[in-house]
Design an enzyme around this catalytic site. Structure first.
Site, PDB file in Angstrom:
ATOM      1  N   ASN A   1      -0.397   4.570  -0.123  1.00 54.60           N
ATOM      2  CA  ASN A   1      -1.005   5.829   0.333  1.00 54.60           C
ATOM      3  C   ASN A   1      -1.741   5.726   1.669  1.00 54.60           C
ATOM      4  OD1 ASN A   1      -3.113   4.306  -0.490  1.00 54.60           O
ATOM      5  ND2 ASN A   1      -4.047   5.845  -1.811  1.00 54.60           N
TER       6      ASN A   1
ATOM      7  N   ASP B   1      -5.004 -10.160 -16.024  1.00 52.50           N
ATOM      8  CA  ASP B   1      -6.073 -11.128 -15.797  1.00 52.50           C
ATOM      9  C   ASP B   1      -7.235 -10.800 -16.721  1.00 52.50           C
ATOM     10  OD1 ASP B   1      -7.608 -13.135 -14.302  1.00 52.50           O
ATOM     11  OD2 ASP B   1      -6.205 -12.703 -12.678  1.00 52.50           O
TER      12      ASP B   1
ATOM     13  N   HIS C   1      -4.064 -17.142  -5.292  1.00 52.58           N
ATOM     14  CA  HIS C   1      -4.949 -16.356  -4.424  1.00 52.58           C
ATOM     15  C   HIS C   1      -6.238 -17.099  -4.044  1.00 52.58           C
ATOM     16  CE1 HIS C   1      -6.433 -16.048  -8.436  1.00 52.58           C
ATOM     17  NE2 HIS C   1      -7.578 -15.575  -7.969  1.00 52.58           N
ATOM     18  N   ASP C   2      -6.448 -18.305  -4.579  1.00 59.23           N
ATOM     19  CA  ASP C   2      -7.645 -19.093  -4.249  1.00 59.23           C
ATOM     20  C   ASP C   2      -7.328 -20.288  -3.362  1.00 59.23           C
ATOM     21  OD1 ASP C   2      -9.297 -17.526  -5.903  1.00 59.23           O
ATOM     22  OD2 ASP C   2      -8.931 -18.811  -7.654  1.00 59.23           O
TER      23      ASP C   2
ATOM     24  N   ASP D   1       0.847  -1.193   0.000  1.00 57.25           N
ATOM     25  CA  ASP D   1       0.000   0.000   0.000  1.00 57.25           C
ATOM     26  C   ASP D   1       0.882   1.243   0.000  1.00 57.25           C
ATOM     27  OD1 ASP D   1      -1.965   1.909   0.389  1.00 57.25           O
ATOM     28  OD2 ASP D   1      -2.060   1.567   2.566  1.00 57.25           O
TER      29      ASP D   1
ATOM     30  N   ASP E   1      -1.729  -1.224  -3.858  1.00 55.62           N
ATOM     31  CA  ASP E   1      -2.050  -0.477  -5.076  1.00 55.62           C
ATOM     32  C   ASP E   1      -0.882  -0.535  -6.061  1.00 55.62           C
ATOM     33  OD1 ASP E   1      -0.212   1.439  -3.965  1.00 55.62           O
ATOM     34  OD2 ASP E   1      -1.860   2.174  -2.720  1.00 55.62           O
TER      35      ASP E   1
ATOM     36  N   ASP F   1      -9.343 -16.143 -16.615  1.00 50.72           N
ATOM     37  CA  ASP F   1     -10.160 -16.675 -15.534  1.00 50.72           C
ATOM     38  C   ASP F   1     -11.183 -17.684 -16.053  1.00 50.72           C
ATOM     39  OD1 ASP F   1     -10.727 -16.289 -12.665  1.00 50.72           O
ATOM     40  OD2 ASP F   1     -12.705 -15.661 -13.365  1.00 50.72           O
TER      41      ASP F   1
ATOM     42  N   GLU G   1      -7.311 -20.667 -17.001  1.00 55.74           N
ATOM     43  CA  GLU G   1      -7.688 -21.407 -15.796  1.00 55.74           C
ATOM     44  C   GLU G   1      -8.779 -22.414 -16.168  1.00 55.74           C
ATOM     45  OE1 GLU G   1      -9.059 -20.443 -11.220  1.00 55.74           O
ATOM     46  OE2 GLU G   1     -10.064 -19.469 -12.883  1.00 55.74           O
TER      47      GLU G   1
ATOM     48  N   ASP H   1      -4.199   3.881   2.763  1.00 59.46           N
ATOM     49  CA  ASP H   1      -5.617   3.522   2.911  1.00 59.46           C
ATOM     50  C   ASP H   1      -5.808   2.045   3.246  1.00 59.46           C
ATOM     51  OD1 ASP H   1      -5.061   2.294   0.525  1.00 59.46           O
ATOM     52  OD2 ASP H   1      -6.660   3.264  -0.624  1.00 59.46           O
TER      53      ASP H   1
END
Ligand code: TEU
Ligand code: CA
Length: 556
Positions: A23, A98, A327-328, A21, A29, A199, A253, A25
């Site tokens: 900034n 992606d 990520h899954d 990150d 990013d 995907d 995928e 938040d």
């Protein structure tokens, strides 16, 4: 076998929301990724795969896209994205994006139009059906739980969605939809990207049964929705219209696909995709009835069989891709290795050795290179993933307690791999100055990239070495794979052979010391050790004494 840059490449996957990150938040990013380009370069990878950064209401963390041609403001601007692309290209690193075109967000302008009226020009962009006896057309379920059909009051019809109800499926049988997708792909390729990760691309063609009355044979799981009647037609068309005009990496995928079906997607002669992501190995620990929400048993010979099958079948004119997590998925180390302090490093290196010496393009998921582990969240409030939260809600509705299913949820949840990248031992692991969108693993105190870079024996440096050995030895890229001693429950052993070069890989998957008789193939050769996760390998002409999770690569 045709050679290609993407066959020789090592890919690094970045889940942008959790990488860095910039900034405060609490959300990773694009400028954050730019800050870390030197780190990525030092690792020695050739390609970055970026999970979706497009405009999205984030029902499924960016896999529900409302505008394919703009960057979500949380991640930055189009200018930031261009700076990222330039920063990568100037370091000799390529970028793949992606491509999520099985479905859009329900907030995409196509769907906003489509739902307005039955004669709207965008109606046929999606899949609409009238009610059956005042209810859903049938009772088929979505992958994330709940019905796959959602009622829309404006026109009194139902639309179809394999994933969440905010992810309506596109109607690929409509040629206008296909052309929209193809021109969007060209737009990105013309901006200079180097390929796509696609995907659930083998879900785009729908099986006729999804429209039919309930059929007791069909309690569809993810894989059942796959490989519909026109999947290959549409991919060939995509290849002809778009991909064939660029020199790109493509990886589709493909759940619900075995090696024989997989070959059809990647065979050179078929002109469809370069590689596919397969699921059989990551589904190896599903429970009875292919139940996902449990911690099933897995045995090494089963895992070896799946990996061997794919590498052998695809060797006939295709190409393979090898990933151990993404990520899954749970963290690979917590699943196939051993994340206890005594064996974490050595087993992470063992898995790295396997991944970088199998036949196929290797994918490293961010944090794998420093041995990050599962999050093991224990409270509902800690989870963020729609798939996990839907499951917990289903439990609650049926009167069950999370505590009684905690082991499975902790093992399986997609949030395990989505906790922030651990950069240092300080506050929030150096990921953000603000409040992180998802909890950071407390083990960042000792598992972090700053420590890894300063320690020459770290997993990070082991990866660097493996990557450079792979680059120096075409045998590890193009050499034929042959598994030895298949039934062995503890050891994975195989050769790679290219012309007159033979390499032997020996991996101990257990925390025990094992004395192992070397196979016949090595007799008469001197074993030259290329790399190992221990300082010394105890080997003589006949046998090898493998230490816990020892991995060693020999050239003969
Ligand atoms: O994944 C599809 C998919 O197979 C998983 O969502 C699967 O349901 C999950 O791993 C549980 O086993 C792709 C994306 O990678 C995923 O993040 C998206 O949620 C999904 O498609 C929908 O776009
Ligand atoms: Ca941010």
């Amino acid at each position: 076998m045709n050679r290609a840059w993407w066959k020789e490449a090592v890919v690094y996957q970045i889940y942008p929301r959790s990488f860095k990150d910039s900034n405060g938040d609490g959300i990773g990013d694009i400028p954050g990724i730019i800050e870390k380009l030197d780190y990525i370069q030092e690792l020695g990878v050739d390609v970055i795969w970026l999970n979706p950064v497009y405009k999205s209401p984030n029902d499924d963390n960016g896999y529900d896209i409302s505008d394919y041609q703009s960057i979500h403001p949380e991640y930055g601007t189009m200018d930031d994205w261009k700076r990222l692309l330039d920063g990568l290209h100037s370091r000799g690193i390529k970028l793949i994006m992606d491509l999520v075109v099985n479905h859009t967000s329900d907030e995409h302008s196509w769907f906003v139009e489509s739902r307005k009226s039955k004669d709207n020009p965008f109606r046929e962009y999606y899949i609409w059906r009238p009610p059956a006896n005042g209810k859903e057309p049938n009772s088929y379920q979505s992958v994330f739980g709940g019905p796959a059909w959602e009622y829309d009051a404006a026109t009194g019809e139902y639309y179809f969605h394999i994933f969440s109800k905010k992810q309506p499926d596109l109607n690929w049988d409509n040629p206008v939809v296909r052309n929209e997708v193809f021109s969007m792909m060209k737009w990105w390729l013309d901006l200079g990207i180097d390929g796509f990760r696609m995907d659930v691309i083998n879900l785009i063609s729908k099986h006729p049964w999804i429209y039919e009355q309930d059929n007791p044979k069909h309690k569809p799981q993810l894989g059942d929705y796959a490989n519909g009647p026109h999947a290959h037609d549409y991919l060939r068309e995509m290849n002809k219209e778009v991909l064939s005009k660029y020199d790109v990496l493509t990886v589709g995928e493909c759940p619900g696909t075995d090696a024989v079906k997989g070959l059809e997607y990647v065979k050179d002669a078929n002109n469809e995709l370069g590689m596919v992501f397969t699921f059989e190995h990551v589904d190896v620990d599903f429970g009875p009835d292919r139940q996902r929400w449990c911690k099933g048993e897995w045995k090494l010979p089963e895992l070896k069989k799946i990996l061997s099958d794919w590498q052998t079948v695809l060797y006939n004119g295709g190409w393979y891709s090898i990933y151990l997590t993404n990520h899954d998925q749970p963290r690979a180390l917590s699943r196939w290795g051993n994340d206890s302090p005594a064996y974490r490093e050595v087993s992470a290196k063992m898995l790295a050795t396997m991944k970088l010496t199998l036949w196929g393009t290797p994918y490293i998921y961010m944090g794998e290179e420093i041995g990050m582990t599962n999050a093991y969240f224990s409270k509902k409030e800690e989870y963020r993933d729609i798939d996990t939260l839907n499951y917990i809600e289903e439990l609650e509705i049926s009167g069950e307690k999370l505590e009684d299913h905690l082991e499975a949820v902790q093992y399986r949840s997609r949030d395990n791999s989505r906790t922030p990248m651990q950069w240092d031992s300080g506050k929030n692991g150096g990921f953000t100055n603000g409040e992180p969108w998802i909890g950071i693993n407390p083990n960042h105190k000792y598992i972090n990239s700053e420590t890894a870079i300063t320690d020459p024996n770290s997993i990070f440096h082991y990866y660097r070495k493996l990557i450079s050995i792979r680059k120096e030895n075409p045998c590890l890229v193009y050499g034929k794979y042959t598994e030895l001693d298949h039934t062995n429950q503890e050891i994975f052993i195989y050769t790679r052979i290219l012309d007159n070069v033979t390499m032997l890989v020996v991996l101990n998957f257990t925390p025990h010391t094992i004395t192992y008789a070397l196979p016949e193939i090595v007799s008469g050769y001197t074993l030259k050790r290329l790399i190992s996760n221990y300082d010394k390998t105890d080997v003589n002409v006949r046998e090898i004494n493998l230490k816990p999770y020892e991995a060693v690569v020999f050239s003969l």
